[in-house]
Design a protein around this motif. Sequence first.
Motif, mmCIF file in Angstrom:
data_model
loop_
_atom_site.group_PDB
_atom_site.id
_atom_site.type_symbol
_atom_site.label_atom_id
_atom_site.label_comp_id
_atom_site.label_asym_id
_atom_site.label_seq_id
_atom_site.Cartn_x
_atom_site.Cartn_y
_atom_site.Cartn_z
ATOM 1 N N GLN A 29 0.830 -1.202 0.000
ATOM 2 C CA GLN A 29 0.000 0.000 0.000
ATOM 3 C C GLN A 29 0.866 1.253 0.000
ATOM 4 O O GLN A 29 2.026 1.227 0.384
ATOM 5 N N LEU A 30 0.256 2.349 -0.453
ATOM 6 C CA LEU A 30 0.949 3.623 -0.515
ATOM 7 C C LEU A 30 0.982 4.262 0.872
ATOM 8 O O LEU A 30 0.109 4.010 1.698
ATOM 9 N N PRO A 31 1.985 5.098 1.144
ATOM 10 C CA PRO A 31 2.084 5.755 2.453
ATOM 11 C C PRO A 31 0.847 6.605 2.742
ATOM 12 O O PRO A 31 0.247 7.179 1.837
ATOM 13 N N GLY A 32 0.491 6.696 4.007
ATOM 14 C CA GLY A 32 -0.686 7.434 4.409
ATOM 15 C C GLY A 32 -0.403 8.890 4.711
ATOM 16 O O GLY A 32 0.631 9.448 4.335
ATOM 17 N N LEU A 33 -1.346 9.502 5.399
ATOM 18 C CA LEU A 33 -1.312 10.933 5.666
ATOM 19 C C LEU A 33 -0.042 11.367 6.384
ATOM 20 O O LEU A 33 0.623 12.311 5.963
ATOM 21 N N PHE A 34 0.326 10.673 7.450
ATOM 22 C CA PHE A 34 1.435 11.133 8.276
ATOM 23 C C PHE A 34 2.781 10.973 7.575
ATOM 24 O O PHE A 34 3.653 11.838 7.701
ATOM 25 N N CYS A 35 2.960 9.889 6.835
ATOM 26 C CA CYS A 35 4.205 9.713 6.072
ATOM 27 C C CYS A 35 4.318 10.764 4.972
ATOM 28 O O CYS A 35 5.405 11.298 4.713
ATOM 29 N N TYR A 36 3.202 11.046 4.347
ATOM 30 C CA TYR A 36 3.176 12.059 3.286
ATOM 31 C C TYR A 36 3.514 13.438 3.856
ATOM 32 O O TYR A 36 4.314 14.202 3.277
ATOM 33 N N ALA A 37 2.896 13.771 4.987
ATOM 34 C CA ALA A 37 3.153 15.063 5.622
ATOM 35 C C ALA A 37 4.604 15.168 6.094
ATOM 36 O O ALA A 37 5.219 16.240 6.013
ATOM 37 N N GLN A 38 5.157 14.066 6.553
ATOM 38 C CA GLN A 38 6.552 14.057 6.982
ATOM 39 C C GLN A 38 7.480 14.311 5.800
ATOM 40 O O GLN A 38 8.505 14.988 5.937
ATOM 41 N N HIS A 39 7.110 13.784 4.626
ATOM 42 C CA HIS A 39 7.902 14.021 3.417
ATOM 43 C C HIS A 39 7.891 15.499 3.049
ATOM 44 O O HIS A 39 8.933 16.069 2.682
ATOM 45 N N ILE A 40 6.717 16.129 3.131
ATOM 46 C CA ILE A 40 6.616 17.560 2.821
ATOM 47 C C ILE A 40 7.439 18.375 3.814
ATOM 48 O O ILE A 40 8.156 19.304 3.428
ATOM 49 N N SER A 42 10.033 17.426 5.459
ATOM 50 C CA SER A 42 11.467 17.204 5.273
ATOM 51 C C SER A 42 12.044 18.076 4.163
ATOM 52 O O SER A 42 13.246 18.324 4.125
ATOM 53 N N ILE A 43 11.180 18.551 3.265
ATOM 54 C CA ILE A 43 11.637 19.398 2.154
ATOM 55 C C ILE A 43 11.426 20.874 2.450
ATOM 56 O O ILE A 43 12.331 21.696 2.264
ATOM 57 N N ASP A 44 10.238 21.238 2.901
ATOM 58 C CA ASP A 44 9.896 22.643 3.135
ATOM 59 C C ASP A 44 9.845 23.020 4.608
ATOM 60 O O ASP A 44 9.537 24.170 4.930
ATOM 61 N N GLY A 45 10.111 22.071 5.491
ATOM 62 C CA GLY A 45 9.990 22.354 6.908
ATOM 63 C C GLY A 45 8.537 22.277 7.370
ATOM 64 O O GLY A 45 7.618 22.133 6.569
ATOM 65 N N LYS A 46 8.347 22.376 8.673
ATOM 66 C CA LYS A 46 6.986 22.304 9.216
ATOM 67 C C LYS A 46 6.121 23.465 8.742
ATOM 68 O O LYS A 46 4.907 23.338 8.613
ATOM 69 N N ARG A 47 6.751 24.589 8.481
ATOM 70 C CA ARG A 47 6.002 25.737 7.975
ATOM 71 C C ARG A 47 5.422 25.458 6.592
ATOM 72 O O ARG A 47 4.380 25.995 6.227
ATOM 73 N N GLY A 48 6.107 24.597 5.842
ATOM 74 C CA GLY A 48 5.627 24.270 4.511
ATOM 75 C C GLY A 48 4.325 23.499 4.500
ATOM 76 O O GLY A 48 3.627 23.443 3.489
ATOM 77 N N LEU A 49 3.965 22.881 5.640
ATOM 78 C CA LEU A 49 2.702 22.148 5.735
ATOM 79 C C LEU A 49 1.499 23.079 5.687
ATOM 80 O O LEU A 49 0.375 22.620 5.482
ATOM 81 N N SER A 262 -9.259 8.385 0.343
ATOM 82 C CA SER A 262 -8.744 7.806 1.581
ATOM 83 C C SER A 262 -7.320 8.295 1.816
ATOM 84 O O SER A 262 -6.513 8.361 0.884
ATOM 85 N N LEU A 263 -7.014 8.632 3.058
ATOM 86 C CA LEU A 263 -5.680 9.125 3.401
ATOM 87 C C LEU A 263 -4.896 8.145 4.259
ATOM 88 O O LEU A 263 -3.773 8.439 4.658
ATOM 89 N N PHE A 264 -5.460 6.977 4.525
ATOM 90 C CA PHE A 264 -4.777 6.023 5.388
ATOM 91 C C PHE A 264 -4.567 4.686 4.683
ATOM 92 O O PHE A 264 -3.460 4.347 4.306
ATOM 93 N N PHE A 265 -5.617 3.909 4.460
ATOM 94 C CA PHE A 265 -5.469 2.615 3.793
ATOM 95 C C PHE A 265 -5.544 2.841 2.287
ATOM 96 O O PHE A 265 -6.601 2.732 1.662
ATOM 97 N N ARG A 266 -4.393 3.167 1.696
ATOM 98 C CA ARG A 266 -4.347 3.560 0.288
ATOM 99 C C ARG A 266 -3.745 2.428 -0.545
ATOM 100 O O ARG A 266 -2.566 2.119 -0.436
ATOM 101 N N LYS A 267 -4.549 1.844 -1.380
ATOM 102 C CA LYS A 267 -4.062 0.775 -2.243
ATOM 103 C C LYS A 267 -3.366 1.355 -3.462
ATOM 104 O O LYS A 267 -3.600 2.503 -3.850
ATOM 105 N N VAL A 268 -2.509 0.574 -4.078
ATOM 106 C CA VAL A 268 -1.776 0.996 -5.268
ATOM 107 C C VAL A 268 -2.752 1.088 -6.433
ATOM 108 O O VAL A 268 -3.479 0.129 -6.709
ATOM 109 N N PRO A 269 -2.830 2.238 -7.143
ATOM 110 C CA PRO A 269 -3.767 2.382 -8.249
ATOM 111 C C PRO A 269 -3.492 1.393 -9.357
ATOM 112 O O PRO A 269 -2.354 0.980 -9.593
ATOM 113 N N PHE A 270 -4.563 1.014 -10.056
ATOM 114 C CA PHE A 270 -4.434 0.078 -11.168
ATOM 115 C C PHE A 270 -3.617 0.708 -12.291
ATOM 116 O O PHE A 270 -3.837 1.855 -12.677
#
Length: 282
Positions: A29-40, A42-49, A262-270
């Motif tokens: 499955q694809l990363p959920g909300l928190f992993c995605y937000a952590q990625h953002i 890591s690039i723009d800082g917490k202010r970038g959220l 869905s932002l949590f249980f995200r399946k890989v798109p077809f």
Amino acid sequence: MYVKVLIQVGYEPLAPTVGRNIFGRQVCQLPGLFCYAQHIASIDGKRGLFTGLTPRLCSGILGTVVHGKVLQHYQECDKAEESGSGNVQKEVSSSFDRVIKETTREMMARSAATLITHPFHVITLRSMVQFIGRESKYCGLCDSIATIYREEGILGFFAGLIPRLLGDIISLWLCNSLAYLVNTYALDSGVSTMNEMKSYSQAVTGFFASMLTYPFVLVSNLMAVNNCGLAGGCPPYAPIYSSWIDCWCMLQKEGNMSRGNSLFFRKVPFGKTYCCDLRMLI
């Protein structure tokens, strides 16, 4: 909302991981909300959220004011009719007629608020989507307004308005109609917690209606950023749609009508290919 918008436009910077679905089965499955937000972050800082927060707040405040003013106008009209009728006895309307009347007024209020605030909604979406190409085209509110007017004219501020309006109207009527049917025919009026049950039924029907009309939200957001000069809305990253109907048909053909729902249980798109170690699923 920031993460949701990036997922809606199809931006997937992180590879799938092995996790478990709601049934406890191991899936890719694809990363959920928190992993995605952590990625953002890591690039723009917490202010970038909080990118796009200023136009979002402007949209919310202005929408609340317009919505309240429209409903207040209807209330004043009712008072004028009551005072003008004098001692004339007024016919008692049925509960269904009241639902129709209240839903119509709420529809007009929401539509007016959406129409007035949609330019700020467009600026919010574009300021978020420019994270994909690392652009700085839509940074300030005034600069964004000037950019849209210079490149697209007045119509640029209303990109994606029609599917958004349709989605709001259909969702409202569906929610209130289902709530009326449940409260009238499914719930026992003799129950002591009747008012509490009605509030629960309104929330459940609202959630159900929002799920059914989610494709309108997706199409509206995609049309708001389509062909606007950003990497996230132009080829080769994203196709250019001739109209919102063309966008709808293409998403339906690809099976992506629920993308970003869905932002949590995200399946890989077809049809998508990722580097995922499937041996870990054994």
